[in-house]
Scaffold this motif. Structure first.
Motif, PDB file in Angstrom:
ATOM      1  N   GLY A   1     -49.144  34.088 -41.115  1.00 30.96           N
ATOM      2  CA  GLY A   1     -50.598  34.021 -41.164  1.00 30.96           C
ATOM      3  C   GLY A   1     -51.144  34.505 -42.498  1.00 30.96           C
ATOM      4  O   GLY A   1     -52.182  34.011 -42.964  1.00 30.96           O
ATOM      5  N   ASN A   2     -50.464  35.431 -43.118  1.00 30.48           N
ATOM      6  CA  ASN A   2     -50.899  35.925 -44.427  1.00 30.48           C
ATOM      7  C   ASN A   2     -50.762  34.835 -45.491  1.00 30.48           C
ATOM      8  O   ASN A   2     -51.617  34.692 -46.377  1.00 30.48           O
ATOM      9  CB  ASN A   2     -50.086  37.152 -44.822  1.00 30.48           C
ATOM     10  N   ILE A   3     -49.667  34.063 -45.405  1.00 27.39           N
ATOM     11  CA  ILE A   3     -49.497  32.949 -46.340  1.00 27.39           C
ATOM     12  C   ILE A   3     -50.571  31.898 -46.085  1.00 27.39           C
ATOM     13  O   ILE A   3     -51.141  31.324 -47.020  1.00 27.39           O
ATOM     14  CB  ILE A   3     -48.094  32.340 -46.202  1.00 27.39           C
ATOM     15  N   ALA A   4     -50.858  31.647 -44.805  1.00 33.83           N
ATOM     16  CA  ALA A   4     -51.888  30.665 -44.459  1.00 33.83           C
ATOM     17  C   ALA A   4     -53.235  31.064 -45.053  1.00 33.83           C
ATOM     18  O   ALA A   4     -53.974  30.213 -45.570  1.00 33.83           O
ATOM     19  CB  ALA A   4     -51.984  30.528 -42.941  1.00 33.83           C
TER      20      ALA A   4
ATOM     21  N   GLN B   1     -53.762  32.752 -47.740  1.00 34.10           N
ATOM     22  CA  GLN B   1     -53.719  32.507 -49.177  1.00 34.10           C
ATOM     23  C   GLN B   1     -53.946  31.031 -49.503  1.00 34.10           C
ATOM     24  O   GLN B   1     -54.490  30.689 -50.558  1.00 34.10           O
ATOM     25  CB  GLN B   1     -52.372  32.963 -49.744  1.00 34.10           C
ATOM     26  N   LEU B   2     -53.531  30.153 -48.571  1.00 35.16           N
ATOM     27  CA  LEU B   2     -53.700  28.715 -48.777  1.00 35.16           C
ATOM     28  C   LEU B   2     -54.995  28.196 -48.168  1.00 35.16           C
ATOM     29  O   LEU B   2     -55.260  26.988 -48.201  1.00 35.16           O
ATOM     30  CB  LEU B   2     -52.508  27.961 -48.170  1.00 35.16           C
ATOM     31  N   ASP B   3     -55.782  29.099 -47.597  1.00 38.59           N
ATOM     32  CA  ASP B   3     -57.053  28.746 -46.958  1.00 38.59           C
ATOM     33  C   ASP B   3     -56.849  27.731 -45.833  1.00 38.59           C
ATOM     34  O   ASP B   3     -57.539  26.704 -45.748  1.00 38.59           O
ATOM     35  CB  ASP B   3     -58.040  28.189 -47.992  1.00 38.59           C
ATOM     36  N   CYS B   4     -55.887  28.031 -44.971  1.00 40.61           N
ATOM     37  CA  CYS B   4     -55.636  27.179 -43.817  1.00 40.61           C
ATOM     38  C   CYS B   4     -55.255  28.056 -42.637  1.00 40.61           C
ATOM     39  O   CYS B   4     -55.061  29.268 -42.777  1.00 40.61           O
ATOM     40  CB  CYS B   4     -54.522  26.164 -44.102  1.00 40.61           C
ATOM     41  N   SER B   5     -55.147  27.465 -41.465  1.00 45.45           N
ATOM     42  CA  SER B   5     -54.734  28.221 -40.289  1.00 45.45           C
ATOM     43  C   SER B   5     -53.209  28.293 -40.246  1.00 45.45           C
ATOM     44  O   SER B   5     -52.504  27.532 -40.915  1.00 45.45           O
ATOM     45  CB  SER B   5     -55.254  27.545 -39.020  1.00 45.45           C
ATOM     46  N   THR B   6     -52.696  29.216 -39.430  1.00 47.88           N
ATOM     47  CA  THR B   6     -51.249  29.322 -39.271  1.00 47.88           C
ATOM     48  C   THR B   6     -50.685  28.042 -38.671  1.00 47.88           C
ATOM     49  O   THR B   6     -49.602  27.590 -39.055  1.00 47.88           O
ATOM     50  CB  THR B   6     -50.897  30.517 -38.361  1.00 47.88           C
ATOM     51  N   ALA B   7     -51.423  27.432 -37.749  1.00 48.18           N
ATOM     52  CA  ALA B   7     -50.970  26.178 -37.143  1.00 48.18           C
ATOM     53  C   ALA B   7     -50.882  25.075 -38.188  1.00 48.18           C
ATOM     54  O   ALA B   7     -49.913  24.302 -38.220  1.00 48.18           O
ATOM     55  CB  ALA B   7     -51.916  25.766 -36.020  1.00 48.18           C
ATOM     56  N   GLN B   8     -51.870  24.983 -39.049  1.00 48.26           N
ATOM     57  CA  GLN B   8     -51.859  23.957 -40.092  1.00 48.26           C
ATOM     58  C   GLN B   8     -50.694  24.185 -41.051  1.00 48.26           C
ATOM     59  O   GLN B   8     -50.062  23.218 -41.501  1.00 48.26           O
ATOM     60  CB  GLN B   8     -53.185  23.958 -40.837  1.00 48.26           C
ATOM     61  N   LEU B   9     -50.381  25.433 -41.348  1.00 47.41           N
ATOM     62  CA  LEU B   9     -49.238  25.741 -42.203  1.00 47.41           C
ATOM     63  C   LEU B   9     -47.946  25.276 -41.547  1.00 47.41           C
ATOM     64  O   LEU B   9     -47.088  24.658 -42.203  1.00 47.41           O
ATOM     65  CB  LEU B   9     -49.177  27.245 -42.475  1.00 47.41           C
ATOM     66  N   ALA B  10     -47.793  25.551 -40.251  1.00 49.42           N
ATOM     67  CA  ALA B  10     -46.570  25.169 -39.533  1.00 49.42           C
ATOM     68  C   ALA B  10     -46.415  23.657 -39.457  1.00 49.42           C
ATOM     69  O   ALA B  10     -45.300  23.124 -39.584  1.00 49.42           O
ATOM     70  CB  ALA B  10     -46.585  25.775 -38.132  1.00 49.42           C
TER      71      ALA B  10
ATOM     72  N   VAL C   1     -50.002  20.092 -47.145  1.00 45.17           N
ATOM     73  CA  VAL C   1     -48.669  19.700 -47.596  1.00 45.17           C
ATOM     74  C   VAL C   1     -48.511  19.796 -49.115  1.00 45.17           C
ATOM     75  O   VAL C   1     -47.532  20.372 -49.604  1.00 45.17           O
ATOM     76  CB  VAL C   1     -48.321  18.276 -47.101  1.00 45.17           C
ATOM     77  N   PRO C   2     -49.452  19.293 -49.928  1.00 46.00           N
ATOM     78  CA  PRO C   2     -49.292  19.401 -51.386  1.00 46.00           C
ATOM     79  C   PRO C   2     -49.315  20.843 -51.892  1.00 46.00           C
ATOM     80  O   PRO C   2     -48.875  21.114 -53.016  1.00 46.00           O
ATOM     81  CB  PRO C   2     -50.489  18.614 -51.939  1.00 46.00           C
ATOM     82  N   LEU C   3     -49.829  21.760 -51.079  1.00 40.57           N
ATOM     83  CA  LEU C   3     -49.903  23.158 -51.482  1.00 40.57           C
ATOM     84  C   LEU C   3     -48.583  23.896 -51.271  1.00 40.57           C
ATOM     85  O   LEU C   3     -48.417  25.026 -51.744  1.00 40.57           O
ATOM     86  CB  LEU C   3     -51.014  23.880 -50.704  1.00 40.57           C
ATOM     87  N   LEU C   4     -47.658  23.261 -50.562  1.00 40.66           N
ATOM     88  CA  LEU C   4     -46.373  23.910 -50.276  1.00 40.66           C
ATOM     89  C   LEU C   4     -45.413  23.709 -51.441  1.00 40.66           C
ATOM     90  O   LEU C   4     -44.470  22.926 -51.390  1.00 40.66           O
ATOM     91  CB  LEU C   4     -45.781  23.361 -48.971  1.00 40.66           C
TER      92      LEU C   4
END
Length: 335
Positions: free
Chosen positions: A260-263, A265-274, A307-310
């Motif tokens: 969630g901390n990484i999310a 930083q990317l201005d997204c939710s944890t679900a969106q990161l996953a 995705v492009p932020l990863l």
């Protein structure tokens, strides 16, 4: 929306898709199912996944009603169903020629469709000869009741055997596999299936990208009453719910919190990161999501911008949290 080829075929599926497991015909009624499917379609999702066993066939019924209600052009849809658990009779389950053909007919009747685009063997059947299975799926395709067939949760050895039978008999081999894949469940897709992707051009339509919601962060402070894990009459959900109190469950919840901390930083939710993490894998044709509310679909689709932020750096930070990368030479494609 991004569209990807399904394996080596010419069929394009939305990289995010909508599945009905647990939810449609069970957790929510037909009206909500219709709202969710319309929202998904309006956002560019063209791939909808169900199975004969989902809610005893009611999921197929509800999805079929939605398709007819909105009058969508059939060529704009990719519909899949899965055959294995069709009822309580001795020939209502498994992958016999009889059940594959009769089960497909029953699914089409519930869906109110002439054909499905994708037809899956929902599980392997060690009691039925592989030649019988491959011949039966080819019969269904030759009858125009499905365009492609695939497998779900088959081992690499079983899939390889199916391809060998198809090659020997000059028949159509399975095109796609539908395995579980998420940040906590990686080995099969990232290691075991690599030869299948390379040698056969298999596509992957993965399920449970959020680990039944665990990777959304919604269970960090307990189980919400309206969540999937709160469903009382589902053995799978009960097992997952009970597992949250185990040592492994607590470790995973801690990892989700750190993700969630990484999310953030990317201005997204944890679900969106996953979800974006799953989409980053070039061997994934489509990520099957579930939703009990249209708003969840709207949020899930926003994962595309993540995705492009990863970058390699972000992916390395994720690996430092997960600490479960399979021992192989596989690496995600850099952005």
């Amino acid at each position: 929306m991004e569209y990807r080829y399904l394996g080596k075929s010419g069929l394009m599926v939305s990289c995010l898709s909508l599945g009905g497991w647990v939810t449609y015909g069970g957790q929510v009624g037909p009206e909500i199912a219709q709202q969710c499917m319309k929202t998904a379609f309006d956002l560019g999702i063209n791939f909808f996944d169900t199975a004969e066993v989902y809610s005893g066939g009611q999921c197929e019924i509800d999805m079929g009603v939605a398709i007819r209600k909105f009058g969508w052009k059939r060529s704009d849809l990719v519909i899949s169903t899965k055959i294995f658990w069709g009822g309580k009779g001795p020939n209502d389950r498994g992958l016999s020629r009889k059940h594959i053909i009769e089960g497909t007919d029953a699914s089409l009747k519930r869906l109110q469709l002439d054909y499905v685009d994708l037809l899956y063997a929902h599980r392997p059947d060690p009691d039925t000869p592989m030649e019988e299975i491959v011949r039966a799926f080819n019969h269904v395709i030759n009858q125009g009741k499905a365009f492609y067939w695939g497998t779900s949760e088959w081992s690499p050895q079983q899939i390889t055997e199916a391809h060998a039978v198809a090659q020997r008999l000059n028949l159509i081999a399975p095109l796609m596999e539908q395995p579980q894949y998420n940040m906590f469940h990686r080995d099969r897709v990232e290691k075991d299936y690599l030869p299948l992707f390379k040698n056969f051009g298999m596509g992957a339509t993965i399920w449970s990208p959020l680990a039944s919601g665990l990777l959304s962060g919604k269970y960090n402070a307990g189980v919400p009453h309206d969540s999937r894990l709160a469903i009382q009459d589902n053995a799978v959900m009960k097992r997952l719910r009970d597992g949250l109190d185990s040592e492994d469950g607590r470790v995973k919840l801690s990892k989700v919190s750190n993700l969630g901390n990484i999310a953030k930083q990317l201005d997204c939710s944890t679900a969106q990161l996953a979800l974006a993490w799953c989409l980053k894998n070039p061997n994934i044709s489509s990520v099957i999501t579930g939703a009990s509310k249209p708003s969840q679909i709207e949020e899930n689709v926003k994962a595309l911008r993540v995705v492009p932020l990863l970058t390699d750096e972000v992916m390395a930070s994720i690996e430092e949290i997960l600490l479960n990368k399979p021992a192989s030479d596989y690496n995600f494609r850099s952005s």
